[in-house]
Structure formats: structure tokens, C-alpha cells
Design a protein around this motif. Sequence first.
Motif, PDB file in Angstrom:
ATOM      1  N   GLU A 149     -80.223  -2.889   2.812  1.00  0.00           N
ATOM      2  CA  GLU A 149     -81.591  -3.420   2.779  1.00  0.00           C
ATOM      3  C   GLU A 149     -82.609  -2.300   2.948  1.00  0.00           C
ATOM      4  OE1 GLU A 149     -84.356  -6.743   2.640  1.00  0.00           O
ATOM      5  OE2 GLU A 149     -82.320  -6.350   1.949  1.00  0.00           O
ATOM      6  N   GLU A 183     -86.590   0.453   0.861  1.00  0.00           N
ATOM      7  CA  GLU A 183     -87.745   1.258   1.247  1.00  0.00           C
ATOM      8  C   GLU A 183     -87.877   2.491   0.360  1.00  0.00           C
ATOM      9  OE1 GLU A 183     -89.772   0.302   3.630  1.00  0.00           O
ATOM     10  OE2 GLU A 183     -88.580  -1.420   4.246  1.00  0.00           O
ATOM     11  N   TYR A 216     -95.535  -1.083  -1.612  1.00  0.00           N
ATOM     12  CA  TYR A 216     -94.866  -1.886  -0.572  1.00  0.00           C
ATOM     13  C   TYR A 216     -94.546  -3.281  -1.097  1.00  0.00           C
ATOM     14  CZ  TYR A 216     -94.216  -4.086   4.034  1.00  0.00           C
ATOM     15  OH  TYR A 216     -93.711  -4.762   5.120  1.00  0.00           O
ATOM     16  N   ARG A 276     -91.827  -3.167  -3.915  1.00  0.00           N
ATOM     17  CA  ARG A 276     -90.454  -2.989  -3.428  1.00  0.00           C
ATOM     18  C   ARG A 276     -89.917  -4.271  -2.772  1.00  0.00           C
ATOM     19  NH1 ARG A 276     -92.272   2.727  -2.038  1.00  0.00           N
ATOM     20  NH2 ARG A 276     -91.013   4.057  -3.424  1.00  0.00           N
ATOM     21  N   ARG A 277     -90.820  -5.140  -2.379  1.00  0.00           N
ATOM     22  CA  ARG A 277     -90.429  -6.431  -1.789  1.00  0.00           C
ATOM     23  C   ARG A 277     -90.755  -7.588  -2.726  1.00  0.00           C
ATOM     24  NH1 ARG A 277     -91.528  -2.689   1.350  1.00  0.00           N
ATOM     25  NH2 ARG A 277     -90.560  -2.382   3.377  1.00  0.00           N
ATOM     26  N   ARG A 304     -90.733 -11.556  -2.357  1.00  0.00           N
ATOM     27  CA  ARG A 304     -90.599 -11.889  -0.939  1.00  0.00           C
ATOM     28  C   ARG A 304     -91.971 -11.857  -0.292  1.00  0.00           C
ATOM     29  NH1 ARG A 304     -86.207  -7.691   1.240  1.00  0.00           N
ATOM     30  NH2 ARG A 304     -86.753  -8.715   3.179  1.00  0.00           N
ATOM     31  N   ALA A 347     -94.625 -10.895   2.304  1.00  0.00           N
ATOM     32  CA  ALA A 347     -94.902  -9.885   3.322  1.00  0.00           C
ATOM     33  C   ALA A 347     -96.013 -10.439   4.213  1.00  0.00           C
ATOM     34  CB  ALA A 347     -95.349  -8.570   2.677  1.00  0.00           C
ATOM     35  N   LYS A 376     -97.329 -11.992  -1.541  1.00  0.00           N
ATOM     36  CA  LYS A 376     -96.113 -11.599  -2.229  1.00  0.00           C
ATOM     37  C   LYS A 376     -96.449 -11.250  -3.666  1.00  0.00           C
ATOM     38  CE  LYS A 376     -94.522 -16.240  -3.584  1.00  0.00           C
ATOM     39  NZ  LYS A 376     -93.364 -17.166  -3.576  1.00  0.00           N
TER      40      LYS A 376
END
Length: 245
Positions: free
Chosen positions: A127, A131, A170, A173-174, A177, A179, A230
Motif C-alpha cells: 500500500e 505513495e 496526492y 495516487r489515491r 478513494r 481523502a 476523491k
Amino acid sequence: MSGTEQGPHLLLVEDDSELSTSLVLYLESEGYEVTLAENGTDAEEEATRLPGYDLIILDAKLPDQNGFEVLRQAREDGVRTPVLMLTGLGDHEHKMRGFQVGTDDYLTKPFETEELLARIDALLRREAQVEEEGGVFNVGGLQVDLDNEEVVRNGDPVQLTDLEYKLLAYLLRRRGRTATREQILRDVWDLPSAVETRTIDRHVNALRDVMDGNSEDEWAIQSVYGIGYKLEGADRVEETATEAV
């Protein structure tokens, strides 16, 4: 892990009180922060709670519903947290069922705590690689090169501030999902999560201004009201081999 630093936050879903007590004590001694849920209802509530957990350890057999159903519902609700499923069911059919509903790894009871720890560490390392994810992505009319920290639109450079770029990278990369504001403040702004600021909203709006879309259902960066943001609709640009001269 250092005993002075707060380690990754794990959700342990296990109804066997003797096993859960020993696992909580063991994992906490290894530096993890552990929250325990003892049934499927509590597990579903905790799994979707934000900010999210770093990893979920999920027993397949729970008193009110099975772990497969808990995981299926969590994935449908958008939970992308890595899941390690624990079960006494060791046959191939049950393992396949676990993977089909979205488990990341599988550990059959009885197991050694050292093996459990190794599986947890492996999932957390995987996971963490998010990053450092690189590559080139198309999203919202922009092409974002994470390796070279460059953003272009229709071949022309897009001028972003350092914080605007960090926020875009940021969320990219997510992608897919949520944040939370707390996570963004901590990871992008390097501020305590208790700090309240509308700066995040201003930076999101600045990014939306240079991306496609004129309304919430068109923007790549979507608001998750009361929680955070997201990013959706990102496509990786596949590298093409250059022809030999």
C-alpha cells in the motif's frame, strides 16, 4: 516499530474473545494501533468510517453475518483498504470466494502470530508503494506526469503552485478513494488534523478551474460532502516502445 510513534491503525474483526484479546495485545506490542469489532454490523460501520484504517483483518465467520458479505458490502461502499481475511475454512472454494469479493490476502487458522505479522507488513508495504507511484495519467483534460512532476493541457504546460500540484498528485495516487480533510491536511499541508482551514477548498477550486467540467457531476475532483474529496476518471497512459533506428 518504535514504541513512541503511533503505528498503522488496524481494524481487527474477530468474535472469538480469547483470540481477539491475544491478537490485540500482540499487535499493540508490535507498535500497531488496533480497533476491535466483534460482529459484522460493527465491522461494516467501522470499515466505512473515515478517516479510514490502514488495514483490516477480517474473520470469515462472524455471529451475525459472514466476513465475505461484510467485505462485499464494504467494497461496494467504496472501501479500498487492504483486507487480510482470517478463516478456519481452508479449501480452495472459500479462498476463491474471498478473492472474488475483494480480499487482498488469506490466512487460514490456526496460524503463527509471526506469519500474521509478516502478511500485515507485506500488505502495508504494498500500500505504501502507492505513495511513490509514477507514470503518466490523463484526467479532467490534463495530462499529469508523476515522474517528472509536469502537467500539460493540449500540449501546453499548466502552471500550478507547489501545493496545487502536491494536492493533485496526492488525489491522483489515491484515485477512486476518498481523502478526508484530516488526511489532506496531514499528508499535503503537513498540518495537524485538528486545524480547521478552507485552504483545501480553494486549492481544489483552483485545480477544477484548469480541468474539464462546470459542475459537481462533471468535475474529476469530486466533493464527498462533510468528509473530503476523491478523484475519478483517471486513465494511465501506457508507454509505447520506441522503434529502433
